[in-house]
Design a protein around this motif. Structure first.
Motif, mmCIF file in Angstrom:
data_model
loop_
_atom_site.group_PDB
_atom_site.id
_atom_site.type_symbol
_atom_site.label_atom_id
_atom_site.label_comp_id
_atom_site.label_asym_id
_atom_site.label_seq_id
_atom_site.Cartn_x
_atom_site.Cartn_y
_atom_site.Cartn_z
ATOM 1 N N GLU A 216 0.805 -1.112 -0.142
ATOM 2 C CA GLU A 216 0.083 -0.098 0.050
ATOM 3 C C GLU A 216 0.881 1.295 0.197
ATOM 4 N N HIS A 217 2.136 1.215 0.010
ATOM 5 C CA HIS A 217 3.172 2.094 0.422
ATOM 6 C C HIS A 217 3.890 2.509 -1.005
ATOM 7 N N SER A 218 4.038 3.834 -1.047
ATOM 8 C CA SER A 218 5.046 4.351 -2.251
ATOM 9 C C SER A 218 5.829 5.654 -1.522
ATOM 10 N N ALA A 219 7.183 5.480 -2.038
ATOM 11 C CA ALA A 219 7.947 6.715 -1.756
ATOM 12 C C ALA A 219 8.445 7.589 -3.021
ATOM 13 N N ARG A 220 7.596 6.960 -4.083
ATOM 14 C CA ARG A 220 8.154 7.606 -5.416
ATOM 15 C C ARG A 220 8.214 9.204 -5.347
ATOM 16 N N ASP A 221 7.006 9.927 -4.822
ATOM 17 C CA ASP A 221 7.018 11.219 -4.775
ATOM 18 C C ASP A 221 7.926 12.053 -3.867
ATOM 19 N N VAL A 222 8.853 11.247 -3.110
ATOM 20 C CA VAL A 222 9.732 12.023 -2.204
ATOM 21 C C VAL A 222 11.077 11.702 -3.036
ATOM 22 N N LEU A 223 11.514 10.793 -3.749
ATOM 23 C CA LEU A 223 12.690 10.582 -4.299
ATOM 24 C C LEU A 223 13.264 12.008 -4.790
ATOM 25 N N GLU A 224 12.651 12.713 -5.668
ATOM 26 C CA GLU A 224 13.374 13.736 -6.097
ATOM 27 C C GLU A 224 13.664 14.833 -5.129
ATOM 28 N N SER A 225 12.996 14.740 -3.979
ATOM 29 C CA SER A 225 13.563 15.738 -3.010
ATOM 30 C C SER A 225 14.560 15.563 -1.764
ATOM 31 N N ILE A 226 15.095 14.051 -1.984
ATOM 32 C CA ILE A 226 16.189 13.673 -1.067
ATOM 33 C C ILE A 226 17.414 14.363 -1.438
ATOM 34 N N SER A 227 17.881 15.272 -0.528
ATOM 35 C CA SER A 227 19.122 15.776 -0.742
ATOM 36 C C SER A 227 20.302 15.235 0.103
ATOM 37 N N ALA A 228 19.919 14.200 1.153
ATOM 38 C CA ALA A 228 21.075 13.420 1.651
ATOM 39 C C ALA A 228 21.896 12.936 0.780
#
Length: 308
Positions: A216-228
């Protein structure tokens, strides 16, 4: 490092979550397990890092030494991320590099959404960033398996877990698992023994709830925001989390490095420990100095650091 003692964090539902502080100096590195696994998968990396960093490992609720979830419905990916935060709090760690395997990758990527200020770096290993059943084995197979998985009830889950644990030790099964690509060719039957021991002791409702939560989970929407600074490890023979997902994840995360292990299956942590340890040491050395260095030109060499 000396043998660590078991310590405890308390989840939001009151469940005791086991963690281990292996000691070491400097930058904290927290290892998050995959689905149906425990901390034995990290033994090689923990030993390879030695005293160069402060290492912390922990068990998901219902797995290993952690207690069965008091409220299985709270075992969402977001709930597991909160467990991770509580482990960090209990260990007195304000900011850490988060290393994860398999399902654990979804947890640490969700952590970027929930608590980016506490993340010094990310190392997702052989894991997905969303809906793992969509690509499990084959896109034509995984969704069907999920439909069956959803219908399974806890008593049946318990029987399946125990049966799988017993079957894994039968003569010929290990070789069959290697031939099918589930287990790497260089991984011995003895190396898989802790997996079957863990499987037999998993709390069935917790295990089932986590499987549903992962899909039920997706992190696709946060990948482009990762700055670490991020190091992604992907395996070319992984049938549980196909290497193409690792390449896609690394391509979507700005500046991410990719360690491509052409022969690695989902047991890559056991089959390719030296290559992964070397890449992790280099990544951490760069992180401690001026940040990860420039990526190298792409080469199709097993264990080679590749551009995303």
């Amino acid at each position: 490092m000396s043998e660590p003692v078991t310590k405890w964090a308390i989840a939001a539902d009151g469940t005791s979550v086991a963690y281990w502080d292996h000691g070491g100096e400097g930058l904290p590195v927290i290892f998050t397990n995959g689905y149906a696994t425990s901390t034995y998968y990290w033994d090689g990396l923990v030993e390879a890092l030695g005293e160069s960093v402060r290492v912390i490992t922990w068990d998901l609720r219902g797995h290993g030494r952690s207690c069965a979830a008091r409220d299985p419905a709270s075992l969402t990916v977001e709930g597991c991320t909160d467990d991770l935060r509580r482990v960090m709090d209990a260990a007195g760690v304000e900011r850490a590099v988060l290393v994860a395997f398999s399902f654990g990758c979804q947890i640490v990527l969700e952590a970027w959404r929930q608590m980016p200020e506490r993340i010094a770096g990310l190392v997702p290993i052989l894991g997905p960033f969303e809906r793992p059943f969509d690509t499990l084995v084959d896109p034509r197979v995984g969704p069907g398996l999920y439909k069956l998985f959803r219908r399974v009830r806890p008593p049946v889950v318990a029987t399946l877990l125990r049966a799988s644990a017993r079957a894994g030790r039968l003569p010929g099964v290990h070789r069959l698992a290697q031939l099918s690509g589930v287990v790497g060719r260089g991984v011995s039957a003895a190396a898989m023994t802790p997996f079957y021991e863990t499987l037999a002791g998993i709390d069935p409702p917790s295990w089932h709830a986590l499987g549903l939560a992962a899909q039920e989970h997706s992190a696709r929407d946060v990948l482009e925001s990762i700055s670490a600074p991020t190091l992604v490890v992907a395996g070319g023979r992984d049938v549980f989390s196909p290497g193409a997902l690792g390449r896609e994840m690394a391509a979507l995360i700005p500046g991410a490095r990719l360690l491509w292990l052409a022969e690695a299956t989902h047991t890559g942590l056991l089959g390719h420990p030296d290559a992964i340890a070397q890449a992790l040491r280099t990544y951490l050395d760069d992180l401690r100095s001026e940040g990860p260095g420039q990526k190298t030109p792409e080469q199709e060499t097993p264990g080679q650091m590749l551009p995303a």
